[in-house]
Scaffold this motif. Sequence first.
Motif, short mmCIF file in Angstrom:
data_model
loop_
_atom_site.label_atom_id
_atom_site.label_comp_id
_atom_site.label_asym_id
_atom_site.label_seq_id
_atom_site.Cartn_x
_atom_site.Cartn_y
_atom_site.Cartn_z
N ARG A 221 0.85 -1.11 0.08
CA ARG A 221 -0.20 0.09 -0.18
C ARG A 221 1.04 1.67 -0.61
O ARG A 221 1.94 1.41 0.55
CB ARG A 221 -0.82 0.02 1.13
CG ARG A 221 -1.64 1.15 1.01
CD ARG A 221 -3.24 0.68 2.74
NE ARG A 221 -3.48 2.12 2.52
CZ ARG A 221 -4.55 2.92 3.47
NH1 ARG A 221 -4.50 1.51 4.69
NH2 ARG A 221 -5.43 3.52 4.06
N ILE A 222 0.95 2.25 -0.76
CA ILE A 222 1.09 3.43 -1.02
C ILE A 222 0.29 4.50 -1.08
O ILE A 222 -0.62 4.53 -1.29
CB ILE A 222 2.55 3.76 -2.62
CG1 ILE A 222 1.79 3.19 -3.44
CG2 ILE A 222 3.14 2.43 -2.02
CD1 ILE A 222 2.26 3.37 -4.86
N ALA A 223 1.73 5.93 -0.84
CA ALA A 223 0.27 6.96 -0.24
C ALA A 223 -0.14 7.14 -1.96
O ALA A 223 1.36 7.42 -2.53
CB ALA A 223 0.59 8.14 0.49
N GLY A 224 -1.58 8.43 -2.14
CA GLY A 224 -1.30 8.78 -3.45
C GLY A 224 -2.90 8.17 -3.53
O GLY A 224 -2.47 6.92 -4.09
N ARG A 225 -3.66 8.68 -5.03
CA ARG A 225 -3.69 7.74 -6.38
C ARG A 225 -3.27 7.39 -6.55
O ARG A 225 -2.21 7.50 -7.62
CB ARG A 225 -5.51 8.45 -6.55
CG ARG A 225 -5.95 9.23 -5.14
CD ARG A 225 -6.98 10.47 -5.55
NE ARG A 225 -7.51 11.10 -4.29
CZ ARG A 225 -8.98 11.39 -4.66
NH1 ARG A 225 -9.41 12.38 -5.67
NH2 ARG A 225 -9.17 12.33 -3.34
N PRO A 226 -3.98 6.39 -7.77
CA PRO A 226 -2.89 6.10 -9.03
C PRO A 226 -2.76 6.77 -9.82
O PRO A 226 -1.84 6.71 -10.80
CB PRO A 226 -4.00 4.77 -9.32
CG PRO A 226 -5.42 4.59 -8.10
CD PRO A 226 -5.14 5.72 -7.30
N SER A 227 -3.54 8.03 -10.46
CA SER A 227 -3.14 9.08 -11.74
C SER A 227 -2.18 9.73 -10.69
O SER A 227 -1.16 10.77 -10.95
CB SER A 227 -4.65 10.22 -10.91
OG SER A 227 -4.98 11.04 -9.63
N GLN A 228 -2.39 10.14 -9.74
CA GLN A 228 -1.21 11.06 -8.85
C GLN A 228 0.03 10.07 -8.72
O GLN A 228 1.48 10.30 -8.26
CB GLN A 228 -1.15 11.58 -7.40
CG GLN A 228 -2.50 12.46 -7.08
CD GLN A 228 -3.14 12.51 -6.05
OE1 GLN A 228 -2.74 11.68 -4.57
NE2 GLN A 228 -3.56 13.78 -5.73
N ARG A 251 -6.82 1.90 -6.78
CA ARG A 251 -6.91 2.77 -5.44
C ARG A 251 -7.72 2.01 -4.44
O ARG A 251 -8.25 0.43 -4.81
CB ARG A 251 -8.15 3.99 -6.70
CG ARG A 251 -8.77 5.20 -5.14
CD ARG A 251 -9.58 5.61 -5.57
NE ARG A 251 -10.08 7.09 -4.93
CZ ARG A 251 -10.57 7.81 -5.47
NH1 ARG A 251 -11.00 7.93 -6.77
NH2 ARG A 251 -11.01 8.71 -4.49
N TYR A 252 -7.45 2.90 -3.26
CA TYR A 252 -7.61 1.67 -2.18
C TYR A 252 -7.67 2.68 -1.18
O TYR A 252 -7.59 3.76 -0.62
CB TYR A 252 -5.70 1.42 -1.59
CG TYR A 252 -5.95 0.76 0.14
CD1 TYR A 252 -6.69 -1.06 -0.45
CD2 TYR A 252 -5.86 1.20 0.91
CE1 TYR A 252 -6.41 -1.38 0.84
CE2 TYR A 252 -6.32 0.10 2.61
CZ TYR A 252 -6.40 -1.05 2.69
OH TYR A 252 -7.11 -1.75 3.29
N GLY A 253 -9.10 2.82 -1.15
CA GLY A 253 -9.53 4.69 0.11
C GLY A 253 -9.45 5.39 -0.36
O GLY A 253 -9.57 5.24 -2.19
N SER A 254 -9.84 6.54 0.17
CA SER A 254 -9.52 8.27 -0.13
C SER A 254 -8.22 8.63 -0.79
O SER A 254 -8.37 9.76 -2.26
CB SER A 254 -10.36 8.90 0.42
OG SER A 254 -10.00 9.10 1.57
N ASP A 255 -7.34 8.34 -0.40
CA ASP A 255 -5.85 8.90 -0.72
C ASP A 255 -4.66 7.62 -0.78
O ASP A 255 -3.66 8.39 -0.40
CB ASP A 255 -5.50 9.77 0.09
CG ASP A 255 -5.61 9.13 1.75
OD1 ASP A 255 -5.94 8.37 1.92
OD2 ASP A 255 -5.46 9.98 2.77
N SER A 256 -4.69 6.48 -0.77
CA SER A 256 -3.86 5.64 -1.32
C SER A 256 -3.73 5.02 -1.72
O SER A 256 -5.01 4.97 -3.01
CB SER A 256 -3.72 4.58 0.26
OG SER A 256 -4.80 4.11 0.54
N SER A 257 -2.88 3.77 -2.51
CA SER A 257 -2.80 2.68 -3.60
C SER A 257 -2.72 1.74 -3.48
O SER A 257 -1.68 1.76 -2.55
CB SER A 257 -2.43 3.41 -4.92
OG SER A 257 -2.79 4.86 -5.49
#
Length: 404
Positions: A221-228, A251-257
Amino acid sequence: MKLPIPGAEVPPVDGELSGSDRRFAYLGPEGTFTEQALYSIQEARGSRLLSAATASEALAYVCRGVADATMLPVHNTVAGMVPDTLCALVESPSLIVVREVVLGVEFALLARPGTPLSQVRTVSGHPHARTQVRRWLNNHVPQARWIPAPSNAEGARSVRDGECDAAVAGEFAAARYGLEPTATGIQDAAGAATRFLLCARRGTLRVPDPDAAGRTSLIGRIAGRPSQLEKFLGELKSHRFLHGVSLSVVRYGSDSSVLFVDCPGRIHQKATARAVGLLQLSLPGLRSMGSYASAPSVIYPSERSRTVHPKGITGADASREPASGDIAQLREQIDALDHSLIGTLQQRLEASREIQRLRTGGGGSRVDSGREHTIRGRYTETLGKGGSEVADAVLEMCRGRVPQ
């Protein structure tokens, strides 16, 4: 098939298991492609099969010792990665991958007996299935509303229970739910296939296959959305140690992937170990899911009559695989791989046509020489000698074919 009660006390199983001692979970209910993938492997013969409603539930069975391994879909050649599986896997740090299966996917429209297409007002199935049959549904049942289901078999069950008019599922699911196929082969793209992973706790299920080509997978799991993350992952993928490595993000949740990585080779091989080391140095949250044998071939519906036994796969009547050196078997594998390649090339041709249409519509040229140079280099780096010739053949097939 009766499911174990969630939370029930089941003693953990250590060491290798065989025959009826094994318990395998899968994404159910009965009649899914995942169940078919499980039936296709030798390890599942004579074992108890446990249907799970979700990928998280199937993995929980393994983590608690209710099941010794579970089969889950991870990627489809048309619809892409399966987010539910990746999000569940990232939450199961104690599990590794021990085998993969690649299953050809062919869909049918299932309905209650006597239901004509003109009376189909609702169609159910897994969202990945909808992606693969969207064009067919628009052309043949444009009046139908789509109702998403956790699985295609669950969609078939809803048709049986009168909750929906039709379902997109494998034709093999019809008999299980008292339905009949009103149309078969409804997938939009030929040669589509889904990759499944058999996951187990470390040390509980050994699948020896030292001669097969290997693969090593990682997840984190890493911080940031896929597009980011596109730019960062693109730069990482361009590193010379990561040629041939696949990076997939959902995408995983609102702000991670969730990042899922496939490296060619096994971890004891120098190039693979180097790639894994670089990845874990760049992304400390990545964990290895182990090394395992790559699927030797794609199993297609014509082969399932020999390798899949929905009524049970125990006993002397179970299919017998020919010897590995059997020329006939190897030719069947080649035919299956060719079928998959042709389907992939057809999809590439369609994408190229759309790009050419957009470029010429905006006053540009059909061909981007810089882009073709990059593609040619990619083929050469991956395939070695002869790669550029393969790239030229693919580019020539796709070049300049704009529908009139």
